[in-house]
Design a protein around this motif. Structure first.
Motif, short mmCIF file in Angstrom:
data_model
loop_
_atom_site.label_atom_id
_atom_site.label_comp_id
_atom_site.label_asym_id
_atom_site.label_seq_id
_atom_site.Cartn_x
_atom_site.Cartn_y
_atom_site.Cartn_z
N ALA A 209 0.83 -1.20 0.00
CA ALA A 209 0.00 0.00 0.00
C ALA A 209 0.86 1.26 0.00
CB ALA A 209 -0.93 -0.01 1.22
N GLY A 210 1.95 1.24 0.78
CA GLY A 210 2.85 2.39 0.79
C GLY A 210 3.50 2.63 -0.55
N LEU A 211 3.90 1.53 -1.22
CA LEU A 211 4.52 1.66 -2.54
C LEU A 211 3.52 2.23 -3.54
CD1 LEU A 211 6.96 1.13 -4.36
CD2 LEU A 211 6.07 -1.17 -4.75
N VAL A 212 2.29 1.73 -3.50
CA VAL A 212 1.26 2.24 -4.41
C VAL A 212 0.97 3.71 -4.11
CG1 VAL A 212 -1.17 2.03 -5.08
CG2 VAL A 212 0.23 -0.02 -4.78
N THR A 213 0.88 4.06 -2.81
CA THR A 213 0.64 5.46 -2.44
C THR A 213 1.77 6.36 -2.92
OG1 THR A 213 -0.58 4.72 -0.49
CG2 THR A 213 0.18 7.01 -0.51
N LEU A 214 3.01 5.89 -2.74
CA LEU A 214 4.16 6.67 -3.20
C LEU A 214 4.13 6.85 -4.71
CD1 LEU A 214 6.88 8.04 -2.64
CD2 LEU A 214 7.96 5.79 -2.83
N LEU A 215 3.78 5.76 -5.42
CA LEU A 215 3.71 5.84 -6.87
C LEU A 215 2.63 6.82 -7.31
CD1 LEU A 215 4.72 4.74 -9.57
CD2 LEU A 215 3.02 2.92 -9.39
N ILE A 216 1.46 6.77 -6.65
CA ILE A 216 0.38 7.70 -7.00
C ILE A 216 0.80 9.14 -6.71
CG2 ILE A 216 -1.96 8.41 -6.39
CD1 ILE A 216 -2.63 5.49 -5.92
N ALA A 217 1.46 9.35 -5.57
CA ALA A 217 1.93 10.70 -5.23
C ALA A 217 2.92 11.21 -6.27
CB ALA A 217 2.56 10.70 -3.85
N GLU A 218 3.83 10.32 -6.72
CA GLU A 218 4.79 10.73 -7.73
C GLU A 218 4.10 11.02 -9.06
OE1 GLU A 218 7.84 11.47 -7.45
OE2 GLU A 218 8.16 10.85 -5.39
N ALA B 117 14.59 13.39 -12.37
CA ALA B 117 15.33 12.23 -12.90
C ALA B 117 15.12 11.00 -12.04
CB ALA B 117 16.82 12.56 -13.00
N ILE B 118 15.11 11.18 -10.70
CA ILE B 118 14.93 10.02 -9.81
C ILE B 118 13.56 9.40 -10.01
CG2 ILE B 118 14.84 9.30 -7.40
CD1 ILE B 118 16.86 11.45 -6.74
N THR B 119 12.52 10.23 -10.06
CA THR B 119 11.16 9.72 -10.24
C THR B 119 11.03 8.99 -11.57
OG1 THR B 119 10.27 11.52 -8.91
CG2 THR B 119 8.73 10.35 -10.34
N ILE B 120 11.54 9.60 -12.64
CA ILE B 120 11.43 8.98 -13.96
C ILE B 120 12.22 7.67 -14.00
CG2 ILE B 120 11.97 9.28 -16.40
CD1 ILE B 120 11.54 12.27 -16.01
N ALA B 121 13.39 7.63 -13.38
CA ALA B 121 14.19 6.41 -13.36
C ALA B 121 13.47 5.29 -12.61
CB ALA B 121 15.55 6.68 -12.72
N THR C 10 2.29 14.83 -12.89
CA THR C 10 1.19 15.38 -13.67
C THR C 10 1.12 16.90 -13.53
OG1 THR C 10 -0.05 13.32 -13.39
CG2 THR C 10 -1.28 15.25 -14.11
N GLN C 11 1.28 17.38 -12.30
CA GLN C 11 1.31 18.83 -12.09
C GLN C 11 2.46 19.48 -12.84
OE1 GLN C 11 1.45 19.17 -7.83
NE2 GLN C 11 -0.75 18.75 -7.57
#
Length: 372
Positions: free
Chosen positions: A77-86, A253-257, A91-92
């Motif tokens: 759940a934390g990983l999914v939440t982090l992914l959604i937040a990213e 770059a970190i998020t995209i990687a 998107t913003q």
């Protein structure tokens, strides 16, 4: 002599029939009990942790299972939440950047149309008028046929998409039901894991227990080795992508990687689903050096994946590198990108059956020799 060959042929047919019936029965049973198969697989994965908590921390078995499942669920759940937040953050960022990039793309298309397409259209119009009436009719009919084919293909695609929407909506309650049953079954299977294993040992014949134990241990070692290999390959890809994006001075770059590393899990998609549209957009928008940099980075990722995958899989699963490479190629030719996973898995199963002397026993049965 002919009687011996007839008996061997009949035994061979019996083996083929048993294998075919067993495969068909296993597939039918799997379609009805797949939530519990998923539960058994999860219980198998978390069993070492549960045993550790039960033995070292002195937890009751049910409490160790509950704690492990809670931690696992929280991590997912934390990983999914982090992914959604990213994704929201990205998107913003895109909402602020895309309009400017889109305007640049529109200006480029307008310039391309004014400088290239309109003169080309004028030249084609002059050439078309120089043709006779039959040639003009043939060209018009071909253009109409191509347009009709494109319209039909697009229409069928949109129709399939719209038809799948109700199926997707209807699938959501089924997915929730499968999740609940799998979670409950995981708890009960893991809680009674050792008792269930003892029951299985009592029910199976001695020969089947010996062969089954060998196959189970080989598959267990290969399974964890395969997970380790995939984690290693994904980590290598993520690091290479991160270094490349930092060199190209890409924002986030970190998020995209991390996203590209996650996408690298998907056999049918892979990193190309991110890089190919990105490279095309950069080239169309006029940023040719950046497009070249992304292209070089994408080629580096593909090359290292092709070089490292056989080596990492062979060292983690314990297979010969050449045999692993052959399994990867044959799986790819038979099943496409999914075969890159199915090929090594099939090779592991064949090796496990060979180690358990299953093929030897089958051959002894076919030729009429008693198994030892």
């Amino acid at each position: 002599m002919s009687r011996i060959y007839v008996d061997r042929f009949l035994r061979f047919l019996i083996v083929i029939a048993i294998v075919a019936f067993g495969a068909a029965a296993a597939y039918y049973v799997a379609t009805l009990t797949y939530p519990f198969i998923i539960a058994f697989f999860i219980a198998f994965l978390i069993n070492p942790v549960v045993d550790l908590l039960e033995r070292k921390v002195k937890m009751p078995r049910w409490l160790a299972v509950s704690a492990t499942l809670i931690v696992l669920f929280a991590a997912v759940a934390g990983l999914v939440t982090l992914l959604i937040a990213e994704i929201v953050s990205g998107t913003q960022y895109l909402a602020n950047v895309v309009p400017e990039k889109f305007q640049a793309l529109v200006a480029y298309i307008e310039s391309f149309a004014a400088n290239q397409l309109i003169p080309l259209y004028q030249d084609l119009a002059v050439l078309f008028k120089s043709l006779n009436a039959d040639q003009q009719d043939t060209i018009i009919q071909n253009i109409q046929a191509v347009g009709t084919q494109i319209a039909t293909t697009v229409g069928e695609f949109i129709q399939r998409v719209l038809q799948n929407i109700p199926q997707l909506i209807a699938w959501l309650p089924n997915a929730a039901t499968v999740f609940i049953f799998s979670l409950l079954a995981t708890f009960f299977i893991s809680k009674d894991w050792h008792r269930l294993m003892r029951m299985a040992q009592r029910w199976l014949p001695a020969k089947a227990r010996t062969s089954g134990k060998t196959v189970f241990l080989d598959l267990k070692r290969a399974l964890f080795g395969f997970i380790k290999a995939q984690a290693t390959l994904i980590s290598i890809t993520t690091v290479i992508v991160l270094i490349g994006l930092l060199i190209l001075r890409v924002d986030y770059a970190i998020t995209i990687a991390l996203i590209i590393g996650f996408v690298d899990i998907l056999p049918y998609l892979g990193t190309g689903i991110v890089f190919v549209p990105w490279i095309i957009y950069a080239a169309i928008s006029g940023d040719i050096p950046f497009a070249i940099g992304l292209g070089v980075l994408y080629i580096v990722i593909l090359v290292q994946r092709q070089i490292m995958e056989p080596k990492v899989l062979s060292s983690s699963i314990g297979l010969d590198p050449l045999a692993t490479l052959i399994a990867l190629f044959v799986g790819f030719k038979l099943l496409g990108f999914l075969g890159l996973i199915a090929g090594p898995v099939a090779l592991v199963i064949i090796r496990a059956l060979h180690s358990a002397n299953v093929f030897r026993d089958i051959w002894r049965f076919i030729v009429g020799r008693p198994t030892l």
